[in-house]
Write an enzyme that holds these catalytic residues in place. Structure first.
Site, PDB file in Angstrom:
ATOM      1  N   LYS A 217      23.692  23.789  45.127  1.00 13.63           N
ATOM      2  CA  LYS A 217      24.623  24.363  45.249  1.00 13.63           C
ATOM      3  C   LYS A 217      25.012  25.921  46.439  1.00 13.63           C
ATOM      4  CE  LYS A 217      25.009  23.240  40.552  1.00 13.63           C
ATOM      5  NZ  LYS A 217      24.715  22.996  39.672  1.00 13.63           N
ATOM      6  N   ARG A 251      17.182  19.130  37.621  1.00 14.05           N
ATOM      7  CA  ARG A 251      18.657  18.425  38.327  1.00 14.05           C
ATOM      8  C   ARG A 251      18.116  18.394  39.766  1.00 14.05           C
ATOM      9  NH1 ARG A 251      24.035  18.074  38.604  1.00 14.05           N
ATOM     10  NH2 ARG A 251      25.116  16.869  37.547  1.00 14.05           N
TER      11      ARG A 251
HETATM   12  N1  HH2 Z   1      25.803  20.652  37.647  1.00 13.84           N
HETATM   13  C1  HH2 Z   1      26.843  20.393  37.647  1.00 13.84           C
HETATM   14  C2  HH2 Z   1      27.442  19.073  37.255  1.00 13.84           C
HETATM   15  N2  HH2 Z   1      26.479  18.742  35.809  1.00 13.84           N
HETATM   16  N3  HH2 Z   1      25.215  19.939  34.049  1.00 13.84           N
HETATM   17  C3  HH2 Z   1      24.225  19.968  33.935  1.00 13.84           C
HETATM   18  N4  HH2 Z   1      23.358  20.301  32.481  1.00 13.84           N
HETATM   19  N5  HH2 Z   1      23.695  21.881  35.138  1.00 13.84           N
HETATM   20  C4  HH2 Z   1      24.072  21.797  35.787  1.00 13.84           C
HETATM   21  O1  HH2 Z   1      23.454  22.880  36.142  1.00 13.84           O
HETATM   22  C5  HH2 Z   1      25.384  21.033  36.726  1.00 13.84           C
HETATM   23  C6  HH2 Z   1      24.881  19.753  34.898  1.00 13.84           C
HETATM   24  C7  HH2 Z   1      27.400  20.214  38.807  1.00 13.84           C
HETATM   25  O2  HH2 Z   1      26.906  19.480  39.934  1.00 13.84           O
HETATM   26  P1  HH2 Z   1      27.253  17.953  40.378  1.00 13.84           P
HETATM   27  O3  HH2 Z   1      26.838  16.888  39.540  1.00 13.84           O
HETATM   28  O4  HH2 Z   1      26.047  17.598  41.449  1.00 13.84           O
HETATM   29  O5  HH2 Z   1      28.461  18.275  41.569  1.00 13.84           O
HETATM   30  P2  HH2 Z   1      30.157  18.229  40.642  1.00 13.84           P
HETATM   31  O6  HH2 Z   1      29.970  18.591  39.741  1.00 13.84           O
HETATM   32  O7  HH2 Z   1      31.194  18.403  42.036  1.00 13.84           O
HETATM   33  O8  HH2 Z   1      30.322  16.639  39.765  1.00 13.84           O
END
Ligand code: HH2
Length: 277
Positions: A217, A251
């Site tokens: 992030k 995660r």
């Molecule tokens: N972070 C993201 C998405 N979902 N869910 C939980 N529970 N905790 C998190 O920290 C979290 C999440 C963001 O990361 P990513 O899925 O890689 O990116 P994007 O939202 O751009 O798809």
């Protein structure tokens, strides 16, 4: 048999798979069924305990997608996860997308709105008796990074999670299937994110397994001055600190590398299963 996602003998690894064109790290990397299948098989082969499949990006300023589009993106990924026989969660705020995924084998719903976005979500989760993640977010993805502000970020996130746990359980969600997440990067400045990580152990008093998602992030990018695809070491540092603060599951995008970090931390902390490898 459902997986034992409440196993406390080691840190669990949740592998992130985004079936989106615009996610900040893996958006657009898996454009067809074959690449989706390969990536999911790879993360399963690297021993992820669970995958988290998302079809709507929640990066800062992301625009929401329609239900139809979300289901269209989810379908091949859910099929691939079932084929790979790996437990999977779906990262969605929509009750109908959750229902669709649960009918296709999902064991967990990861709702970044903590059941606030869709009034039907709590009933869908209760009806299926599945796991759910309640995550803290200030604002919505569209607005959350405009001007995040807290009196005391840890106290406010703690209070929020306590209220959302009460709401979920009152709505029929099984108490032993709730995980909580402070929402690293969701309506928080770099300082807020660091403070939450530093004091992550505070959330243990709520009595629920803690999930944390720091992987690649922008806080890491801001501190190290590196782009998303060069944040592996920074991610490793956050994973190690989170584990020392008692987190239950991390995660992550890089399953193989972060599983090694986790096993090493688990061994140092004297967690049982780390010694079986
Ligand atoms: N972070 C993201 C998405 N979902 N869910 C939980 N529970 N905790 C998190 O920290 C979290 C999440 C963001 O990361 P990513 O899925 O890689 O990116 P994007 O939202 O751009 O798809």
């Amino acid at each position: 048999m459902p997986p034992n996602l409440n196993d406390r003998t080691r840190t669990l690894i949740m592998g992130v798979f985004n079936a989106t064109p615009d996610s900040f790290f893996d958006g657009g990397r898996f454009p067809d069924e074959e690449s989706i299948r390969q990536r999911i098989r790879q993360m399963a082969g690297e021993d992820a305990d669970i995958l988290d499949i998302g079809a709507e990006s929640s990066r800062p300023n992301a625009s929401p997608v329609s239900l139809e589009e979300e289901l269209r993106r989810l379908a091949p990924a859910l099929e691939a996860a079932q084929e790979a026989k790996v437990p999977f969660s779906v990262d969605t705020r929509k009750a109908q997308a959750a229902r669709y995924a649960l009918e296709r084998g999902a064991v967990m719903i990861n709702d970044i709105s903590a059941l606030r976005h869709d009034p039907d979500m709590v009933a869908v989760i209760a009806e299926h008796g599945c796991w759910c993640v309640l995550m803290h977010m200030q604002g919505t993805p569209k607005t959350m990074q405009i001007c995040p502000a807290y009196r005391d970020v840890v106290a406010e996130v703690y209070e929020f999670l306590a209220r959302r746990i009460e709401f979920a359980v009152a709505g029929g969600v099984r108490e032993d299937r709730v995980w909580i997440d402070p929402g690293f990067g969701f309506g928080k400045t770099v300082e807020h994110n660091l403070e939450l990580l530093r004091r992550l152990d505070t959330f243990q008093a709520l009595g629920f397994p803690i999930l944390v998602g720091t992987s690649n992030k922008s806080t890491i990018g801001d501190i190290l001055g590196v782009p998303p695809d060069d944040r592996m070491e920074g991610t490793a540092a956050t994973v190690a600190i989170a584990i020392t603060r008692g987190v239950h599951c991390v995660r992550v995008h890089d399953v193989k590398a972060m599983l090694r970090v986790a096993r090493m931390c688990d061994a140092i902390l004297g967690k049982d299963a780390a010694l079986d490898v």
